[in-house]
Motif scaffolding. Structure first.
Motif, PDB file in Angstrom:
ATOM      1  N   GLU A  89       0.826  -1.207   0.000  1.00  0.00           N
ATOM      2  CA  GLU A  89       0.000   0.000   0.000  1.00  0.00           C
ATOM      3  C   GLU A  89       0.865   1.264   0.000  1.00  0.00           C
ATOM      4  N   GLN A  90       1.928   1.245   0.806  1.00  0.00           N
ATOM      5  CA  GLN A  90       2.818   2.405   0.838  1.00  0.00           C
ATOM      6  C   GLN A  90       3.470   2.616  -0.522  1.00  0.00           C
ATOM      7  N   SER A  91       3.953   1.544  -1.131  1.00  0.00           N
ATOM      8  CA  SER A  91       4.585   1.646  -2.445  1.00  0.00           C
ATOM      9  C   SER A  91       3.610   2.210  -3.475  1.00  0.00           C
ATOM     10  N   THR A  92       2.341   1.802  -3.382  1.00  0.00           N
ATOM     11  CA  THR A  92       1.330   2.274  -4.333  1.00  0.00           C
ATOM     12  C   THR A  92       1.033   3.756  -4.111  1.00  0.00           C
ATOM     13  N   ARG A  93       0.942   4.187  -2.865  1.00  0.00           N
ATOM     14  CA  ARG A  93       0.705   5.611  -2.589  1.00  0.00           C
ATOM     15  C   ARG A  93       1.851   6.467  -3.111  1.00  0.00           C
ATOM     16  N   VAL A  94       3.071   5.980  -2.942  1.00  0.00           N
ATOM     17  CA  VAL A  94       4.242   6.716  -3.450  1.00  0.00           C
ATOM     18  C   VAL A  94       4.191   6.809  -4.970  1.00  0.00           C
ATOM     19  N   ALA A  95       3.813   5.722  -5.642  1.00  0.00           N
ATOM     20  CA  ALA A  95       3.717   5.728  -7.101  1.00  0.00           C
ATOM     21  C   ALA A  95       2.627   6.682  -7.568  1.00  0.00           C
ATOM     22  N   LEU A  96       1.485   6.686  -6.883  1.00  0.00           N
ATOM     23  CA  LEU A  96       0.398   7.596  -7.252  1.00  0.00           C
ATOM     24  C   LEU A  96       0.824   9.056  -7.095  1.00  0.00           C
ATOM     25  N   ARG A  97       1.535   9.350  -6.035  1.00  0.00           N
ATOM     26  CA  ARG A  97       2.025  10.721  -5.846  1.00  0.00           C
ATOM     27  C   ARG A  97       2.966  11.109  -6.980  1.00  0.00           C
ATOM     28  N   TYR A  98       3.830  10.207  -7.372  1.00  0.00           N
ATOM     29  CA  TYR A  98       4.746  10.469  -8.491  1.00  0.00           C
ATOM     30  C   TYR A  98       3.957  10.762  -9.774  1.00  0.00           C
ATOM     31  N   LEU A  99       2.965   9.945 -10.063  1.00  0.00           N
ATOM     32  CA  LEU A  99       2.189  10.122 -11.294  1.00  0.00           C
ATOM     33  C   LEU A  99       1.404  11.429 -11.275  1.00  0.00           C
ATOM     34  N   ARG A 100       0.895  11.827 -10.102  1.00  0.00           N
ATOM     35  CA  ARG A 100       0.200  13.113  -9.999  1.00  0.00           C
ATOM     36  C   ARG A 100       1.163  14.270 -10.225  1.00  0.00           C
ATOM     37  N   GLU A 101       2.328  14.182  -9.608  1.00  0.00           N
ATOM     38  CA  GLU A 101       3.319  15.252  -9.736  1.00  0.00           C
ATOM     39  C   GLU A 101       3.776  15.414 -11.178  1.00  0.00           C
ATOM     40  N   HIS A 102       3.729  14.341 -11.944  1.00  0.00           N
ATOM     41  CA  HIS A 102       4.155  14.401 -13.340  1.00  0.00           C
ATOM     42  C   HIS A 102       2.980  14.544 -14.313  1.00  0.00           C
TER      43      HIS A 102
END
Length: 277
Positions: free
Chosen positions: A257-270
């Motif tokens: 879940e943590q890894s997925t939240r980090v990935a989602l934040r990355y995709l939003r930022e980009h």
């Protein structure tokens, strides 16, 4: 002497040895690697990551390190840094870290590109800022002289490269984009250079792991993109985890879940998915 070897100094290279702390866990593998930097004949040493506040481990570390000139931290996490204050008391050596909060005895915080040079220690330690796992993460390049990358004997990576499995990105001050840039920097500068990780066994070439880490992160990002395409851009973290991690061990679900939240934040930022409402 082979890894793992607890409560004793295991020489790795002419200038670096490791004392493995007996604090094994899923995240720390066999335990935390505490490093002693000192060439043959040197009267003093540099200690990196004294580990948790474990009196037995700290005493073994002190016995093998002799006179300690300075204590360096790769980052703030407790399994690397909690023992630093007590080790300072034992040795009288100052603690230096990238975050000044963790420095002691008036020591200056570490600076990107700095060479740590101390009397009585032949190797020089280059500080390389490697944010991503945490904002204060650094790697230490052990130089046998005052030259460039051609004289680097090993790279101490803390949790930036933690061992056999990929490292977690802190949700408070970690950053996946910066972490990917860090991995590429280490891949470029570390060709043919020994990896000295915060956990796990050392390897003769750091790029074996940098490339594995980069590929794994890119694979996860692709999986999250595909899950969002299937489930919709507003899909919850739980639904995305169920879509991607079809056989995840329940004990490791929080990490997924943590890894997925980090990935989602990355995709939003980009700009790949809209900001959360």
């Amino acid at each position: 002497m082979e890894h793992p070897a607890y409560s004793q100094l295991r020489p790795i290279s002419p200038s670096v040895g490791v004392v493995l702390c007996a604090n094994p866990s899923y995240s720390s593998l066999e335990g935390t690697n505490s490093y002693i930097i000192r060439a043959e004949g040197d009267s003093r040493s540099i200690v990196v990551d004294p580990g948790p506040e474990d009196e037995g481990h700290l005493n073994v570390l002190h016995r093998n390190a002799g006179e300690v000139a300075v204590i360096l931290l790769t980052h703030r996490h407790g399994d690397h840094a909690d023992g630093a204050h007590r080790f300072r008391q034992i040795t009288g050596a100052p603690v230096r870290a990238f975050d000044k909060t963790y420095c002691t005895l008036g020591a200056e915080p570490l600076a990107d590109g700095e060479r740590v040079i101390v009397d009585g220690v032949t190797p020089q330690v280059e500080v390389v800022a490697t944010p991503g796992h945490t904002a204060d993460s650094v790697c230490f390049f052990v130089h046998t002289g005052d030259g460039g990358d051609e004289d680097v004997e090993g790279i101490l990576t803390g949790d930036t490269i933690a061992g056999r499995h990929t490292t977690m990105i802190s949700e408070t001050d970690g950053d996946l984009g910066k972490y990917m840039a860090t991995l590429r920097l280490l891949d470029e500068r570390g060709r043919g250079v020994r990896l000295l990780p915060g956990h796990g066994e050392d390897l003769p070439d750091i790029t074996v792991m940098t490339r594995k880490y980069i590929e794994r992160r890119e694979q996860r990002l692709t999986q999250v993109r595909e899950a969002l395409a299937t489930l919709g851009p507003d899909a919850s973290v739980n639904r995305i985890v169920d879509e991607i991690y079809t056989d995840v061990d329940p004990a490791l679900r929080h990490a997924a879940e943590q890894s997925t939240r980090v990935a989602l934040r990355y995709l939003r930022e980009h700009g790949e998915i809209p900001e959360a409402g």
